[in-house]
Design a protein around this motif. Structure first.
Motif, PDB file in Angstrom:
ATOM      1  N   ILE A 199      10.952   4.718  -0.888  1.00  0.00           N
ATOM      2  CA  ILE A 199      10.323   4.640   0.433  1.00  0.00           C
ATOM      3  C   ILE A 199      11.006   3.529   1.232  1.00  0.00           C
ATOM      4  CG2 ILE A 199       8.174   4.241   1.687  1.00  0.00           C
ATOM      5  CD1 ILE A 199       6.706   5.212  -0.845  1.00  0.00           C
ATOM      6  N   LEU A 200      11.811   3.914   2.195  1.00  0.00           N
ATOM      7  CA  LEU A 200      12.570   2.940   2.971  1.00  0.00           C
ATOM      8  C   LEU A 200      11.935   2.658   4.328  1.00  0.00           C
ATOM      9  CD1 LEU A 200      16.205   4.217   2.283  1.00  0.00           C
ATOM     10  CD2 LEU A 200      14.863   2.546   0.985  1.00  0.00           C
ATOM     11  N   ALA A 201      11.293   3.657   4.905  1.00  0.00           N
ATOM     12  CA  ALA A 201      10.718   3.503   6.243  1.00  0.00           C
ATOM     13  C   ALA A 201       9.395   4.264   6.321  1.00  0.00           C
ATOM     14  CB  ALA A 201      11.694   4.003   7.300  1.00  0.00           C
ATOM     15  N   PRO A 202       8.325   3.699   5.789  1.00  0.00           N
ATOM     16  CA  PRO A 202       7.026   4.380   5.839  1.00  0.00           C
ATOM     17  C   PRO A 202       6.553   4.548   7.272  1.00  0.00           C
ATOM     18  CG  PRO A 202       6.777   2.110   5.101  1.00  0.00           C
ATOM     19  CD  PRO A 202       8.243   2.385   5.140  1.00  0.00           C
ATOM     20  N   ASP A 203       5.786   5.583   7.503  1.00  0.00           N
ATOM     21  CA  ASP A 203       5.311   5.853   8.859  1.00  0.00           C
ATOM     22  C   ASP A 203       4.238   4.871   9.297  1.00  0.00           C
ATOM     23  OD1 ASP A 203       6.850   8.328   9.357  1.00  0.00           O
ATOM     24  OD2 ASP A 203       5.683   9.044   7.653  1.00  0.00           O
ATOM     25  N   ALA A 204       3.336   4.515   8.377  1.00  0.00           N
ATOM     26  CA  ALA A 204       2.243   3.591   8.703  1.00  0.00           C
ATOM     27  C   ALA A 204       2.034   2.635   7.545  1.00  0.00           C
ATOM     28  CB  ALA A 204       0.953   4.357   8.982  1.00  0.00           C
ATOM     29  N   VAL A 205       1.885   1.359   7.865  1.00  0.00           N
ATOM     30  CA  VAL A 205       1.622   0.344   6.841  1.00  0.00           C
ATOM     31  C   VAL A 205       0.427  -0.490   7.292  1.00  0.00           C
ATOM     32  CG1 VAL A 205       2.479  -1.747   5.707  1.00  0.00           C
ATOM     33  CG2 VAL A 205       3.995   0.222   5.984  1.00  0.00           C
ATOM     34  N   PHE A 206      -0.429  -0.816   6.337  1.00  0.00           N
ATOM     35  CA  PHE A 206      -1.659  -1.556   6.590  1.00  0.00           C
ATOM     36  C   PHE A 206      -1.696  -2.768   5.659  1.00  0.00           C
ATOM     37  CE2 PHE A 206      -2.032   2.918   7.253  1.00  0.00           C
ATOM     38  CZ  PHE A 206      -2.780   3.075   8.410  1.00  0.00           C
ATOM     39  N   GLY A 207      -1.943  -3.966   6.221  1.00  0.00           N
ATOM     40  CA  GLY A 207      -2.012  -5.163   5.398  1.00  0.00           C
ATOM     41  C   GLY A 207      -2.824  -6.241   6.081  1.00  0.00           C
ATOM     42  N   ASN A 208      -3.271  -7.224   5.302  1.00  0.00           N
ATOM     43  CA  ASN A 208      -4.153  -8.243   5.870  1.00  0.00           C
ATOM     44  C   ASN A 208      -3.571  -9.645   5.859  1.00  0.00           C
ATOM     45  OD1 ASN A 208      -4.604  -8.757   2.947  1.00  0.00           O
ATOM     46  ND2 ASN A 208      -6.187 -10.153   3.736  1.00  0.00           N
ATOM     47  N   SER A 209      -2.464  -9.869   5.158  1.00  0.00           N
ATOM     48  CA  SER A 209      -1.979 -11.246   5.058  1.00  0.00           C
ATOM     49  C   SER A 209      -0.510 -11.339   5.410  1.00  0.00           C
ATOM     50  CB  SER A 209      -2.219 -11.805   3.650  1.00  0.00           C
ATOM     51  OG  SER A 209      -1.098 -11.606   2.823  1.00  0.00           O
ATOM     52  N   VAL A 210      -0.050 -12.572   5.573  1.00  0.00           N
ATOM     53  CA  VAL A 210       1.357 -12.792   5.900  1.00  0.00           C
ATOM     54  C   VAL A 210       2.245 -12.299   4.764  1.00  0.00           C
ATOM     55  CG1 VAL A 210       1.518 -15.139   4.934  1.00  0.00           C
ATOM     56  CG2 VAL A 210       2.910 -14.491   6.947  1.00  0.00           C
ATOM     57  N   HIS A 211       1.690 -12.168   3.557  1.00  0.00           N
ATOM     58  CA  HIS A 211       2.462 -11.631   2.431  1.00  0.00           C
ATOM     59  C   HIS A 211       2.702 -10.133   2.567  1.00  0.00           C
ATOM     60  CE1 HIS A 211       2.175 -15.536   0.591  1.00  0.00           C
ATOM     61  NE2 HIS A 211       0.857 -15.491   0.631  1.00  0.00           N
ATOM     62  N   ASP A 212       2.051  -9.507   3.564  1.00  0.00           N
ATOM     63  CA  ASP A 212       2.279  -8.093   3.878  1.00  0.00           C
ATOM     64  C   ASP A 212       3.217  -7.915   5.062  1.00  0.00           C
ATOM     65  OD1 ASP A 212       0.373  -7.160   1.927  1.00  0.00           O
ATOM     66  OD2 ASP A 212      -1.217  -7.772   3.312  1.00  0.00           O
ATOM     67  N   ALA A 213       3.600  -9.014   5.709  1.00  0.00           N
ATOM     68  CA  ALA A 213       4.353  -8.926   6.963  1.00  0.00           C
ATOM     69  C   ALA A 213       5.679  -8.209   6.789  1.00  0.00           C
ATOM     70  CB  ALA A 213       4.567 -10.320   7.545  1.00  0.00           C
ATOM     71  N   ALA A 214       6.361  -8.433   5.672  1.00  0.00           N
ATOM     72  CA  ALA A 214       7.668  -7.806   5.476  1.00  0.00           C
ATOM     73  C   ALA A 214       7.547  -6.288   5.435  1.00  0.00           C
ATOM     74  CB  ALA A 214       8.314  -8.327   4.197  1.00  0.00           C
ATOM     75  N   MET A 215       6.530  -5.784   4.751  1.00  0.00           N
ATOM     76  CA  MET A 215       6.413  -4.316   4.702  1.00  0.00           C
ATOM     77  C   MET A 215       5.813  -3.761   5.996  1.00  0.00           C
ATOM     78  SD  MET A 215       3.470  -3.255   1.925  1.00  0.00           S
ATOM     79  CE  MET A 215       1.715  -3.564   2.199  1.00  0.00           C
ATOM     80  N   LEU A 216       4.985  -4.531   6.692  1.00  0.00           N
ATOM     81  CA  LEU A 216       4.532  -4.105   8.008  1.00  0.00           C
ATOM     82  C   LEU A 216       5.726  -3.933   8.951  1.00  0.00           C
ATOM     83  CD1 LEU A 216       1.421  -6.429   8.358  1.00  0.00           C
ATOM     84  CD2 LEU A 216       1.325  -3.932   8.461  1.00  0.00           C
ATOM     85  N   ALA A 217       6.695  -4.803   8.810  1.00  0.00           N
ATOM     86  CA  ALA A 217       7.848  -4.806   9.720  1.00  0.00           C
ATOM     87  C   ALA A 217       8.761  -3.599   9.542  1.00  0.00           C
ATOM     88  CB  ALA A 217       8.648  -6.095   9.540  1.00  0.00           C
TER      89      ALA A 217
END
Length: 247
Positions: free
Chosen positions: A193-211
């Motif tokens: 999975i290189l470019a997911p359509d939607a990502v959900f996270g709550n912390s700065v530790h999720d920021a990289a995958m949100l990006a």
């Protein structure tokens, strides 16, 4: 004005539940990725499980003393996020996987299940009905995460979490993965999975995958993630039970 908007400041948009769901569905996603603790449910199930297993004597006093010492070092900033998340799985070495999975099931039912965000459960269920491929990515141990996401109908082969090697049914201390920060992106990449359509996270530790997402959705965000969201222009979402209070 929405109370959450007043609390987090005027520089970031906060979505109501209907807007949030509509924004996700508008993407017509094929792949959606969810963090777990703080995103699908409130609270930190990883730290909670550590405390619960100590309280219930699942791990030895020697292991307890070592882990609590390391956790204090983590809070002091001398042990990294990836180190403590790995060590919180390694501490169960020598126990059978069946023992730890049994403890995880009992813990989740007693302490975390009541904290599941109904709005997130509704969203995941609706996406699954449309055939969206749902993944859960977490730095919490696989036993707790896999137990928790059963409530969302997410199978274990769609879970990327902190885990160690199991040898002949026994937990070892050989780390296989600790998805946190850029490690979440790496774990997704390893899963194809290189470019997911939607990502959900709550912390700065999720920021990289949100990006890396076509649509980034900070849910119940920490202060550090709110700051990052302002910079990125990401709209925020707060489930009803965790909407910030004013004053």
């Amino acid at each position: 004005m929405n109370e959450a908007v007043k609390e987090v400041g005027p520089m970031v948009r906060v979505l109501e539940t209907a807007e949030f769901h509509e924004a996700v569905h508008a993407l017509t996603p094929e792949i959606a990725v969810f963090d777990c603790d703080g995103t699908l449910w409130s609270g930190d199930a990883g730290t909670g499980f550590m405390a619960w297993t100590i309280e219930h004597g699942v791990i030895s006093k020697e292991a307890t003393d070592w882990l609590l010492g390391r956790y204090e070092e983590y809070k002091a900033g001398t042990v990294s996020e990836v180190e403590i998340c790995g060590e919180m799985v390694q501490v169960y070495r020598g126990l059978t996987e069946a023992q730890v999975r049994g403890a995880a099931a009992e813990f989740f039912a007693a302490k975390i299940e009541k904290n599941i965000f109904p709005e997130m459960l509704e969203l995941v269920t609706a996406l699954q009905a449309k055939g969206v491929d749902i993944w859960a990515v977490s730095s919490t141990n696989d036993w707790v995460v896999e137990e928790g996401v059963k409530r969302f109908g997410i199978p274990s082969n769609r879970v990327l979490s902190a885990r160690v090697r199991i040898a002949n049914g026994v937990v070892t201390d050989e780390i296989l993965d600790v998805p946190t920060d850029e490690g979440k992106v790496a774990s997704l990449k390893d899963a194809g999975i290189l470019a997911p359509d939607a990502v959900f996270g709550n912390s700065v530790h999720d920021a990289a995958m949100l990006a890396i997402a076509r649509g980034a959705f900070p849910v119940n965000p920490t202060a550090a993630l709110v700051e990052r969201s302002v910079a990125e222009g990401w709209a925020l979402y707060y489930p009803a039970s965790v909407v910030p209070l004013v004053g």
